[in-house]
Design an enzyme around this catalytic site. Sequence first.
Site: not given
Length: 503
Positions: A268-271, A293, A383, A387, A407
């Site tokens: 997946g997308v991200g850090n 993806e 979001n 996928g 948080k």
Amino acid sequence: MEKRIHHPYLVSKVMSAEQAATQIRPGMTVAMSGFTGAGYPKAVPLALAVQIEAAHALGEKFALRTLTGASTAPELDGALAKVRGIEFRLPYQSDPELRARINRGEIEYMDMHLGQVAQYTWFGFLGRLDVAIIEVAGILPDGRLIPSTSVGNNKTWLDLADKVIIEVNSVQPAGLDGMHDVYYGTALPPDREPIPLVRPGDRIGEPYLRVDPAKVIAVVETQGPDRLSRFSPPDETSIRIANHLVEFFRHEIAMGRLAQQLLPLQSGVGNIANAVLSGLRDGRFQGLTAFTEVIQDGMLDLIRTGTILTASATALSLSPEGVEEFGRNIEFYRSRIVLRPQEISNHAELVRRLGCIAINGMVEADIYGNVNSTHVAGTSIINGIGGSGDFARNGFLSCFVTPSTAKNGAISCIVPMVSHVDHTEHDVAVVVTEHGLADLRGLSPKQRARVVIDNCAHPDYRPLLHDYFERALRNSPGKHTPHLLGEALSWHERFIETGRMRP
């Protein structure tokens, strides 16, 4: 323009973005290119937003149904949402303005698996497509289109839309020519045949998109870069999560369940995803492949260093630095990266047959392994599912990763019951936080609960979770998946009321 547009008839259709936008009328369904901030139209949506705002000033109604590949950028989603130009949107979004209006109930939003969008459109489930607005890198003399930095649903949009507007973006590298593989062999049931892809790097289609020139009502020249974000260096939490996963992969190799080359990776997308990819490089894995993806900076780095030999995706999602590296060495990457339509990159049968290892982020998991990927407190979309479901249900291994808290500790990402379910306990094999990894394969619900609490929960919340589970064991009317229904979502209620989940 002469260097990028080589078809005489389509040259005659060149006009300004403002002229092209006048072809779009209120109530239309408009399908646009774009996938995770790459390959979206840069000019026509902005011109359309001006047109919509002017109509509203005159008291006229003007809003559209908009479909894309995935998320786009402020020049598209943000601009149209700001002027109240979207009445319905699918399948995935990330723009703050659009998100806020969805959560205020001003825009109807359909979150759906990205691998199903094209087939739903072909089935007629999403209605008629009036106009497609597609960014490309060039037009060949025979009218075929050189795809841009994403393919997404563009093949379907071009095939099914009544009218087409093409944006030819000369900022996109000309070297993209030849990197794509557009498969035209799909069909509607009952006439479907097996997709002949057996390895991630197989090319089964053609490098270009087709379009009927008679449907093209405008060609617009643009010169805008994709709006992509920089990735922060992996923090300590992300590195610890990555290390747990890498250690788990090594264990699976030792047990004979994985080979040294693993199986095709989906990330997946991200850090955190980038940190996991960096962990594979630092762990000296070699000969890997990816069937995913998006290509992020972390995956680009693995390709550059030879850790990944071949990567298949539907889009490039690179930082500005990643874009520079890609453009500088595009000949090298073109032989190692294949960009496909998302109906292929996210195809459930291919994901299962290739045996993908899926690594995706989440908002929260509950003690039984159900995962929420999309909502805050069960009601506010972030979001979308993207996928992750395509790969989680069908992959060889479905891994979900998250920090144990959010948080500054006010939220526990491991809860008694998730406030929204995107991935059921039946589709989740591994849950990972910085505190550890829970391998849920072959475990009953009660066994999963203990493993998740002991391995993944933050120490500040672990006693509370154990207390909930033990009381549920004693007092729940059913003992298979014990819950205290009056208390199961009380952590989320407490956060809404007090700003923190802990009592």
